[in-house]
Design a protein around this motif. Structure first.
Motif, mmCIF file in Angstrom:
data_model
loop_
_atom_site.group_PDB
_atom_site.id
_atom_site.type_symbol
_atom_site.label_atom_id
_atom_site.label_comp_id
_atom_site.label_asym_id
_atom_site.label_seq_id
_atom_site.Cartn_x
_atom_site.Cartn_y
_atom_site.Cartn_z
ATOM 1 N N ALA A 17 0.956 -1.183 0.039
ATOM 2 C CA ALA A 17 -0.024 -0.033 -0.004
ATOM 3 C C ALA A 17 0.826 1.311 -0.073
ATOM 4 C CB ALA A 17 -0.982 -0.153 1.468
ATOM 5 N N LEU A 18 0.473 2.222 -0.723
ATOM 6 C CA LEU A 18 0.983 3.491 -0.805
ATOM 7 C C LEU A 18 0.147 4.749 -0.478
ATOM 8 C CD1 LEU A 18 3.439 5.463 -1.445
ATOM 9 C CD2 LEU A 18 2.565 5.080 -3.950
ATOM 10 N N ILE A 19 0.489 5.310 0.687
ATOM 11 C CA ILE A 19 -0.391 6.586 0.955
ATOM 12 C C ILE A 19 0.226 7.768 0.858
ATOM 13 C CG2 ILE A 19 -1.629 7.617 3.223
ATOM 14 C CD1 ILE A 19 -0.699 3.856 2.875
ATOM 15 N N LEU A 20 -0.111 8.683 0.254
ATOM 16 C CA LEU A 20 0.455 10.022 -0.039
ATOM 17 C C LEU A 20 -0.397 11.200 0.869
ATOM 18 C CD1 LEU A 20 0.620 10.144 -4.137
ATOM 19 C CD2 LEU A 20 2.220 9.464 -2.460
ATOM 20 N N VAL A 21 0.664 11.859 1.191
ATOM 21 C CA VAL A 21 -0.021 13.176 1.991
ATOM 22 C C VAL A 21 0.835 14.346 1.510
ATOM 23 C CG1 VAL A 21 -0.233 11.681 4.409
ATOM 24 C CG2 VAL A 21 2.075 12.728 3.967
ATOM 25 N N PRO A 22 0.067 15.554 1.809
ATOM 26 C CA PRO A 22 0.662 16.470 1.001
ATOM 27 C C PRO A 22 1.922 17.355 1.620
ATOM 28 C CG PRO A 22 -1.390 17.259 2.047
ATOM 29 C CD PRO A 22 -1.061 15.485 2.306
ATOM 30 N N GLU A 23 1.980 17.403 2.706
ATOM 31 C CA GLU A 23 3.278 17.921 3.184
ATOM 32 C C GLU A 23 4.035 16.986 4.168
ATOM 33 O OE1 GLU A 23 3.811 21.052 3.354
ATOM 34 O OE2 GLU A 23 2.178 22.179 2.740
ATOM 35 N N VAL A 63 -4.646 9.068 -1.686
ATOM 36 C CA VAL A 63 -4.237 10.228 -1.903
ATOM 37 C C VAL A 63 -4.999 11.026 -0.852
ATOM 38 C CG1 VAL A 63 -3.800 12.374 -3.234
ATOM 39 C CG2 VAL A 63 -3.614 10.054 -4.327
ATOM 40 N N ASP A 64 -4.381 11.399 0.378
ATOM 41 C CA ASP A 64 -5.109 12.020 1.331
ATOM 42 C C ASP A 64 -5.260 13.488 1.131
ATOM 43 O OD1 ASP A 64 -6.682 12.263 3.586
ATOM 44 O OD2 ASP A 64 -4.709 12.416 4.938
ATOM 45 N N GLU A 65 -6.119 14.125 1.660
ATOM 46 C CA GLU A 65 -6.126 15.745 1.252
ATOM 47 C C GLU A 65 -5.814 16.065 -0.254
ATOM 48 O OE1 GLU A 65 -7.269 17.094 3.856
ATOM 49 O OE2 GLU A 65 -6.584 16.489 5.502
#
Length: 672
Positions: A186-192, A257-259
């Motif tokens: 699993a890959l979880i992206l956050v913006p900052e 892709v969170d936020e």
């Protein structure tokens, strides 16, 4: 050496050139597959490149071709789905292929190649997954999880729209839990980067040490170690920023892709890609689900959901005992703010009451520094950055005048450079001045500030957030860094001090950004058993973005914003491409932009649906020592425009005078 086409291959090298390089195979070497990494000669250097294609024709006018030196081991190679993502990115974003390589492959691979990679691989393997105690799910969470998992064997795109505090992260955790149980990653992206520790902590608490972070703040060695851990299947969960998007998972099972609305997902330099959009492409190539989560989805994502491209999943209620906070509108025309603290009487009274009850408050001001600028009271001039068309921001501790674009710094001016006056006054208030004024008003207040000046040190950021979460601080002052994803149990008051400053920006997305920012900041309050209050101070209480935020009305805001965008022809109804020219000589850049606009008018003369706006100077006509002009292209038929540009960009670049560079920005976030 002359070779047949079967012995020639095209190679992408990590160089900012809009071309591929053709090399020959040495005698007896087996042809490497597309996606393989090779060591190739480039001048006097040896460079690691990527094999893009085999059996290519020799370039015209070239009698002899250099041979590649070696092929890196097979496990360095990009797998076919990831290679297809790279190719799509080159074509869609009209970017040099070498820029894609430099963005998504660890820098250490290019510097030391296989040797450095082997050393990173020899580090101890990461431990297996450990359990964590998950909370009970709401019915809406259960429905969302079930729908994604029922269709998880192929590509499907989902918009998970959940109000602030609705438990989107728990949905991500449960989805990943099942994907891991099936033996995938699993890959979880956050913006900052600032959000990475908190999200990483939640995933590590649930899954143990098999979770890793990946972002640009890590050292090259750390990033290479994660790259190898992913490549070999030892790391099965990664929480990262946009640069983590193309990590070489051999068995990726879900992408989150969170936020998703956050502008930080857009890379603004060199390879100007949008990680959210490229994440959808990667999920499609991998044949897996992608979940785009937000309490305030972007207009483009909402439109995709409305058209059926994305399936909409809703979390309409908070997952904890909390409810959405009450938002109180404070008209700054009726209730003037204190010039030092920026607090109006209603907000100041509520802050006093909050502190009396032993609860916490967050004060949001999206301005760094002590004051936006120093003003000469004699002639009205303000010290400006020598590299950029912008005033220098005054910082008091440490004392400096700082440009927040190029990071130029100089000691604070004692006299005006124009008239010699010694009467220089700090104008306006930034977070540093707000912090000082509050400490004077409340001497016993346990107070901290969180903005990019503080967040430059990762440990300091984590320390402040941890202390606030533990109740060791009463008030947190911050910029938009405090607006995203944080969950504090005793935070009951949020003050938004200058809500409508965003509206003064010359950008068609200004109202959308205001709505998102107000909603996100307000959503930090009352997330648990204590009720939350939000005081929104504004000079424009009637603006539809503020009225919609006041009523937690995403649908109403979207309908109004969508209608306006459709009327004037902005995204999501038309696509935008910016062609930006920059150079150190202003007149040369301007002439080159005028010529480019003329050439574009000829190129698109048979395409009346395409509008050419410009040439015009950029809003920041000078940035980091370079003068900037641009041409905007706008069309409902993007693919036709893209193909023509792809064909003609090499010609346009050849016509540029020395010292002038052309940058292409497809789907720009800021267009002025």
């Amino acid at each position: 050496m002359k070779k047949s086409e079967a012995q020639l291959l095209s190679v992408w090298l990590p160089l900012p050139r809009r071309r591929v390089f053709t090399y020959a195979l040495p005698p007896g070497m087996a042809p490497p597959a597309p996606g393989a990494l090779v060591l190739a000669p480039m001048g006097r250097r040896k460079v690691v490149g990527l094999v893009a294609e085999l059996g290519v024709p020799a370039p015209e006018g070239v009698a002899e071709l250099k041979e590649i030196l070696s092929v890196l081991p097979e496990d360095f190679a990009l797998r076919p789905p990831l290679l297809r993502v790279f190719r799509w990115a080159v074509g869609h974003y009209l970017t040099p292929p070498g820029e894609v390589l430099r963005t998504f492959l660890p820098p250490a691979l290019f510097k030391e190649g296989a040797a450095k990679g082997e050393r990173a691989r020899q580090r101890p393997p990461v431990a297996g997954f450990a359990g964590g105690e998950p909370p009970a799910l709401t019915e809406a969470q259960q429905v969302a999880i079930a729908e994604v998992l029922e269709r998880s064997e192929g590509f499907h795109a989902y918009l998970l729209h959940g109000i602030t505090g609705s438990g989107k992260t728990e949905v991500y955790l449960r989805l990943c839990e099942e994907i891991l149980r099936r033996g995938r990653s699993a890959l979880i992206l956050v913006p900052e980067i600032a959000l990475t520790p908190q999200t990483l902590g939640r995933f590590a608490a649930r899954f143990g040490e098999g979770v890793a972070a990946y972002h640009s703040g890590m050292t090259e060695a750390q990033r290479l170690q994660v790259w190898w851990g992913v490549n070999e299947g030892r790391l099965r969960v990664v929480v990262g920023t946009r640069s983590a998007l193309c990590l070489p998972f051999p068995d990726l099972g879900i992408l989150v892709v969170d936020e998703e609305h956050d502008a930080s997902y857009k890379q603004e330099e060199r390879f100007r890609y949008h990680a959210r959009d490229l994440a959808v492409v990667r999920a499609k190539e991998e044949g897996i689900p992608v979940v785009l989560g937000s309490a305030t989805p972007s207009v483009e994502t909402l439109e995709n959901a409305g058209r059926g491209k994305y399936r909409l999943l809703k979390l309409p209620d908070r997952a904890t005992a909390g409810h959405l906070p009450r938002i109180h509108l404070v008209d700054l025309k009726t209730h003037p703010a204190d010039p030092e603290t920026l607090l109006t009487a209603p907000l100041a009274a509520q802050l006093d009451e909050t502190l009396r009850r032993g609860e916490q408050a967050l004060l949001f001001l999206n301005r760094r520094g002590f004051a936006p600028f120093l003003l000469c009271c004699g002639c009205g001039e303000a010290p400006r950055c020598p590299n950029c068309e912008i005033s220098l921001t005054y910082h008091k501790r440490p004392a400096a005048m700082v440009c927040h674009y190029c990071e130029f710094q100089t000691p604070p001016a004692q006299t005006c450079a124009k008239c010699g006056s010694e009467e220089l006054r700090a104008m306006g208030t930034g977070t540093e001045r707000l912090e000082e004024a509050l400490q004077k008003r409340y001497p016993e207040l346990r107070l901290a500030r969180l903005d990019r000046d503080v967040a430059s040190g990762r440990q300091r950021t984590e320390e402040i957030l941890s202390r606030f979460a533990a109740g060791e601080l009463d008030v947190l002052v911050g910029t938009q860094l405090v607006a995203k994803g944080h969950d504090f149990k005793r935070l009951t008051l949020v003050g938004i001090l200058l809500a409508d400053s965003t509206l003064n920006q010359p950008d068609f997305r200004a109202a959308e950004r205001l709505f998102q920012l107000v909603t996100q900041v307000a959503g930090r309050a009352g997330r648990h058993d204590l009720p939350g209050e939000v005081f929104l101070q504004t000079f424009r209480p009637e603006h539809y973005a503020i009225v919609s935020a006041l009523g937690h009305d995403l649908e109403g805001f979207f309908a109004r914003e969508r209608a306006q965008r459709e009327e004037v022809g902005y995204p999501p109804f038309q696509r935008v491409v910016l062609l930006k020219l920059s150079g150190s000589q202003a007149d040369r850049v301007e002439r080159a932009c005028v010529k480019l606009a003329e050439d574009l008018a000829v190129l698109f003369g048979r395409h009346p649906e395409l509008r050419i706006l410009g040439p015009a100077p950029a809003a920041l006509a000078k940035l980091r020592g370079r003068y900037r002009w641009q041409v905007m292209l706008r069309t409902p038929k993007f693919e036709a425009m893209r193909r023509l540009l792809e064909e003609k960009l090499p010609y346009f670049e050849e016509q540029l005078p020395p010292g002038v560079a052309l940058h292409v920005d497809v789907d720009p976030i800021g267009v002025f």
